[in-house]
Write a protein that holds these residues in place. Sequence first.
Motif, PDB file in Angstrom:
ATOM      1  N   PRO A  26       0.806  -1.225   0.000  1.00  0.00           N
ATOM      2  CA  PRO A  26       0.000   0.000   0.000  1.00  0.00           C
ATOM      3  C   PRO A  26       0.839   1.275   0.000  1.00  0.00           C
ATOM      4  O   PRO A  26       0.387   2.321  -0.436  1.00  0.00           O
ATOM      5  N   ASP A  27       2.073   1.181   0.490  1.00  0.00           N
ATOM      6  CA  ASP A  27       2.896   2.394   0.536  1.00  0.00           C
ATOM      7  C   ASP A  27       4.345   2.069   0.182  1.00  0.00           C
ATOM      8  O   ASP A  27       4.741   0.914   0.061  1.00  0.00           O
ATOM      9  N   PHE A  28       5.122   3.114   0.012  1.00  0.00           N
ATOM     10  CA  PHE A  28       6.531   2.949  -0.334  1.00  0.00           C
ATOM     11  C   PHE A  28       7.312   4.128   0.254  1.00  0.00           C
ATOM     12  O   PHE A  28       6.727   5.152   0.664  1.00  0.00           O
ATOM     13  N   LYS A  29       8.639   3.977   0.270  1.00  0.00           N
ATOM     14  CA  LYS A  29       9.522   5.024   0.789  1.00  0.00           C
ATOM     15  C   LYS A  29      10.674   5.239  -0.182  1.00  0.00           C
ATOM     16  O   LYS A  29      11.086   4.316  -0.902  1.00  0.00           O
ATOM     17  N   LEU A  30      11.176   6.439  -0.161  1.00  0.00           N
ATOM     18  CA  LEU A  30      12.404   6.770  -0.861  1.00  0.00           C
ATOM     19  C   LEU A  30      13.461   7.005   0.197  1.00  0.00           C
ATOM     20  O   LEU A  30      13.260   7.798   1.124  1.00  0.00           O
ATOM     21  N   VAL A  31      14.592   6.284   0.091  1.00  0.00           N
ATOM     22  CA  VAL A  31      15.652   6.437   1.089  1.00  0.00           C
ATOM     23  C   VAL A  31      16.936   6.872   0.397  1.00  0.00           C
ATOM     24  O   VAL A  31      17.190   6.530  -0.764  1.00  0.00           O
ATOM     25  N   ASP A  32      17.747   7.652   1.121  1.00  0.00           N
ATOM     26  CA  ASP A  32      19.010   8.109   0.541  1.00  0.00           C
ATOM     27  C   ASP A  32      20.127   7.119   0.851  1.00  0.00           C
ATOM     28  O   ASP A  32      19.881   6.026   1.379  1.00  0.00           O
ATOM     29  N   GLU A  33      21.360   7.506   0.550  1.00  0.00           N
ATOM     30  CA  GLU A  33      22.498   6.592   0.714  1.00  0.00           C
ATOM     31  C   GLU A  33      22.737   6.216   2.173  1.00  0.00           C
ATOM     32  O   GLU A  33      23.385   5.201   2.455  1.00  0.00           O
ATOM     33  N   ASN A  34      22.237   7.018   3.103  1.00  0.00           N
ATOM     34  CA  ASN A  34      22.385   6.727   4.528  1.00  0.00           C
ATOM     35  C   ASN A  34      21.147   6.035   5.109  1.00  0.00           C
ATOM     36  O   ASN A  34      20.997   5.953   6.318  1.00  0.00           O
ATOM     37  N   GLN A  35      20.279   5.544   4.213  1.00  0.00           N
ATOM     38  CA  GLN A  35      19.032   4.873   4.594  1.00  0.00           C
ATOM     39  C   GLN A  35      18.040   5.811   5.291  1.00  0.00           C
ATOM     40  O   GLN A  35      17.089   5.367   5.923  1.00  0.00           O
ATOM     41  N   LYS A  36      18.255   7.103   5.150  1.00  0.00           N
ATOM     42  CA  LYS A  36      17.314   8.070   5.696  1.00  0.00           C
ATOM     43  C   LYS A  36      16.108   8.203   4.768  1.00  0.00           C
ATOM     44  O   LYS A  36      16.260   8.318   3.559  1.00  0.00           O
ATOM     45  N   ILE A  37      14.913   8.176   5.352  1.00  0.00           N
ATOM     46  CA  ILE A  37      13.691   8.320   4.561  1.00  0.00           C
ATOM     47  C   ILE A  37      13.545   9.784   4.141  1.00  0.00           C
ATOM     48  O   ILE A  37      13.521  10.690   4.976  1.00  0.00           O
ATOM     49  N   VAL A  38      13.461  10.014   2.837  1.00  0.00           N
ATOM     50  CA  VAL A  38      13.339  11.385   2.337  1.00  0.00           C
ATOM     51  C   VAL A  38      11.973  11.640   1.705  1.00  0.00           C
ATOM     52  O   VAL A  38      11.619  12.792   1.427  1.00  0.00           O
ATOM     53  N   PHE A  39      11.220  10.560   1.462  1.00  0.00           N
ATOM     54  CA  PHE A  39       9.893  10.712   0.851  1.00  0.00           C
ATOM     55  C   PHE A  39       9.082   9.462   1.154  1.00  0.00           C
ATOM     56  O   PHE A  39       9.610   8.351   1.150  1.00  0.00           O
ATOM     57  N   GLU A  40       7.783   9.644   1.415  1.00  0.00           N
ATOM     58  CA  GLU A  40       6.870   8.516   1.606  1.00  0.00           C
ATOM     59  C   GLU A  40       5.635   8.740   0.755  1.00  0.00           C
ATOM     60  O   GLU A  40       5.169   9.874   0.572  1.00  0.00           O
ATOM     61  N   GLY A  41       5.099   7.658   0.207  1.00  0.00           N
ATOM     62  CA  GLY A  41       3.925   7.789  -0.640  1.00  0.00           C
ATOM     63  C   GLY A  41       3.098   6.527  -0.674  1.00  0.00           C
ATOM     64  O   GLY A  41       3.497   5.466  -0.168  1.00  0.00           O
ATOM     65  N   LYS A  42       1.933   6.630  -1.284  1.00  0.00           N
ATOM     66  CA  LYS A  42       1.028   5.506  -1.460  1.00  0.00           C
ATOM     67  C   LYS A  42       1.153   4.984  -2.890  1.00  0.00           C
ATOM     68  O   LYS A  42       1.317   5.756  -3.835  1.00  0.00           O
ATOM     69  N   THR A  43       1.069   3.681  -3.047  1.00  0.00           N
ATOM     70  CA  THR A  43       1.071   3.101  -4.389  1.00  0.00           C
ATOM     71  C   THR A  43      -0.341   3.118  -4.961  1.00  0.00           C
ATOM     72  O   THR A  43      -1.327   3.210  -4.220  1.00  0.00           O
ATOM     73  N   SER A  44      -0.444   3.027  -6.265  1.00  0.00           N
ATOM     74  CA  SER A  44      -1.733   2.844  -6.932  1.00  0.00           C
ATOM     75  C   SER A  44      -1.702   1.514  -7.674  1.00  0.00           C
ATOM     76  O   SER A  44      -0.683   1.157  -8.279  1.00  0.00           O
ATOM     77  N   HIS A  45      -2.795   0.782  -7.609  1.00  0.00           N
ATOM     78  CA  HIS A  45      -2.851  -0.537  -8.223  1.00  0.00           C
ATOM     79  C   HIS A  45      -3.319  -0.401  -9.666  1.00  0.00           C
ATOM     80  O   HIS A  45      -4.416   0.075  -9.930  1.00  0.00           O
ATOM     81  N   PHE A  46      -2.483  -0.823 -10.607  1.00  0.00           N
ATOM     82  CA  PHE A  46      -2.893  -0.796 -12.007  1.00  0.00           C
ATOM     83  C   PHE A  46      -3.597  -2.090 -12.393  1.00  0.00           C
ATOM     84  O   PHE A  46      -4.615  -2.087 -13.052  1.00  0.00           O
ATOM     85  N   GLY A  47      -3.036  -3.233 -12.002  1.00  0.00           N
ATOM     86  CA  GLY A  47      -3.568  -4.533 -12.408  1.00  0.00           C
ATOM     87  C   GLY A  47      -2.626  -5.219 -13.373  1.00  0.00           C
ATOM     88  O   GLY A  47      -1.463  -4.838 -13.523  1.00  0.00           O
ATOM     89  N   THR A  48      -3.131  -6.225 -14.049  1.00  0.00           N
ATOM     90  CA  THR A  48      -2.316  -7.050 -14.951  1.00  0.00           C
ATOM     91  C   THR A  48      -2.556  -6.644 -16.401  1.00  0.00           C
ATOM     92  O   THR A  48      -3.694  -6.402 -16.802  1.00  0.00           O
ATOM     93  N   ASP A  49      -1.493  -6.567 -17.175  1.00  0.00           N
ATOM     94  CA  ASP A  49      -1.631  -6.252 -18.594  1.00  0.00           C
ATOM     95  C   ASP A  49      -0.966  -7.345 -19.426  1.00  0.00           C
ATOM     96  O   ASP A  49      -0.148  -8.123 -18.923  1.00  0.00           O
ATOM     97  N   GLU A  50      -1.287  -7.374 -20.722  1.00  0.00           N
ATOM     98  CA  GLU A  50      -0.824  -8.479 -21.561  1.00  0.00           C
ATOM     99  C   GLU A  50       0.617  -8.325 -22.018  1.00  0.00           C
ATOM    100  O   GLU A  50       1.236  -9.316 -22.420  1.00  0.00           O
ATOM    101  N   ILE A  51       1.190  -7.128 -21.983  1.00  0.00           N
ATOM    102  CA  ILE A  51       2.569  -7.038 -22.467  1.00  0.00           C
ATOM    103  C   ILE A  51       3.586  -7.458 -21.416  1.00  0.00           C
ATOM    104  O   ILE A  51       4.667  -7.937 -21.754  1.00  0.00           O
ATOM    105  N   SER A  52       3.254  -7.293 -20.139  1.00  0.00           N
ATOM    106  CA  SER A  52       4.213  -7.663 -19.090  1.00  0.00           C
ATOM    107  C   SER A  52       3.809  -8.903 -18.319  1.00  0.00           C
ATOM    108  O   SER A  52       4.663  -9.601 -17.765  1.00  0.00           O
ATOM    109  N   GLY A  53       2.519  -9.164 -18.251  1.00  0.00           N
ATOM    110  CA  GLY A  53       2.037 -10.281 -17.441  1.00  0.00           C
ATOM    111  C   GLY A  53       2.141 -10.039 -15.958  1.00  0.00           C
ATOM    112  O   GLY A  53       1.922 -10.955 -15.158  1.00  0.00           O
ATOM    113  N   GLU A  54       2.465  -8.799 -15.557  1.00  0.00           N
ATOM    114  CA  GLU A  54       2.659  -8.480 -14.140  1.00  0.00           C
ATOM    115  C   GLU A  54       1.409  -7.826 -13.546  1.00  0.00           C
ATOM    116  O   GLU A  54       0.740  -7.035 -14.201  1.00  0.00           O
TER     117      GLU A  54
END
Length: 546
Positions: A26-54
């Motif tokens: 549901p969420d993700f973080k951006l961390v710098d080289e010192n593992q410090k969190i510099v940004f936090e956000g929510k993911t959006s669910h796209f679903g599955t598509d035929e070109i990637s299968g993901e």
Amino acid sequence: MGKIFTNQVGFLPNCDKKAVLNFESPDFKLVDENQKIVFEGKTSHFGTDEISGEDTYIADFSSFTGQGKYKVVAGDAESVSFDISEKSYDKLMHDICKCFYYLRCGHGLSKEFAGEYYHEPCHLTKATVYGEDTDPVDVCGGWHDAGDYGRYSTAGAVAVAHLLYGVRFFNNLLDVKFDIPSEKCEKGELPDILAEVKVELDFLMKMQRENGSVWHKVTTFNHADFIMPEEDKAELFLFSVSSLATADIAAVFALASVVYKDYDSKYADLLMEKSLKAYEWLQSNPEPLLFKNAEGSNTGEYPEPEDFSNRYWAACSLYEATGDKKYYDDALALRDKVAAYDKEDSFKFYQGNIFTCFGWTDVAGFGSLSMLLTGEDSELKELSKNSILEEAERLCKNASENGFNLCMLKSDFIWGSNMEVLKYMMVLTVAGLLDPKDEYKKVLTSGLDYLLGCNSMDVSYVTGNGEKAYRNPHLRPTAVDGIDEPWPGLVSGGPNSGLQDEKAQTLPKDTAPMKCYLDDVGCYSLNEITIYWNSPLVFVMAGLLK
């Protein structure tokens, strides 16, 4: 454990930035080289598509503009590290331009500039004109085309066109320095990109016969084994002329004459003289003279089923270069033939509008670029604008249908699919000049992200750029030179659901198109390189960095 896919090179601070997850978080973080969190956000669910299968989840951190080295973290997974900086693409731009130098044939390389990738001079002997009792011809020089040591007129003309149209539309390309020998000209020194392109132009001039026609290719009769270029001692052959090669050379010499006249008027005049000579031959030979390999020869054929688009490009290019209306009238007369051919699905290579195609098989898109460079409005200039904008809209729709925002359909994953991506990115680049829509920029940026690692293979398709950049191109010198890493900046052909080589056929036939890839030197249908897969990326990067 799931994976986080992202652009492994990095992002410009004010561009779109994203990662794609193939697992739920549901969420993700951006961390710098010192593992410090510099940004936090929510993911959006796209679903599955035929070109990637993901089943994909999107982590968008476009609003973060801090400069530095970062990773995306979600759940127990983390991405590779990447850069956010105004200079994120400096090395990439250097490398994709420099790779043409490493592909030089003849006396081209020096230890000073090639370093560990230096090799001895190669292919210096004159070439036998196949099937003719005439003297051998000096065609030394130019660039090796691909994984083999052949040199091909249509392929070379298209690569040069990508680069020189890049110069015409984006002056910043003239400022890129990439460590090659300087080239003197009438007004001092040529910019690096023009010095390198001149190597190929000089070779292409040698491919033109006295009557103006152009030999289609110079190669050995069959592909060399995996040996260094200087070890390839087999006889060189000039294979028959074609209207395809002659038209492409007429077009690209006219284009080049406009570029080089600001640096060397004598050289520009020579290019125009040879362009006009090729065009005169075309006028005297109105029937298509296509090309087929000699029986038993297996070097690159570069066949095309028509020459309408080639002749159209030549007419448009000469009109833009000279302003002479007779060339415009010729192009206008060819337009309907090109458009009719575009509707012949049995022959068509390109998925989109043929007037937006920048490949070696259909070249009418280059005619559109020439028309856009003309000063006055005209019917053909309007056709060019409308075609590019309509195609850009189609590409944006395609991008909306998969989790990677990639402007590709399942049917686009053919041999050299990365060139399909790049041709589309060229369309979006030019569309952005005509109508600076945010959506065009977003889809263009997603295409670059895809090439540099934001794909379901988790690989950067440019050697030496990205933590997981591919390392085993189907390329003779890098396979046998004893050096662990290939030279940087080579664009791989990329995923290909056709799986046309033995190694590729070890993949299951139901593999999703984006996953039809192996980083294996034996996979010529997946992992070869060519000059005209690198050149459109140079055009696109020049546009992005303008």
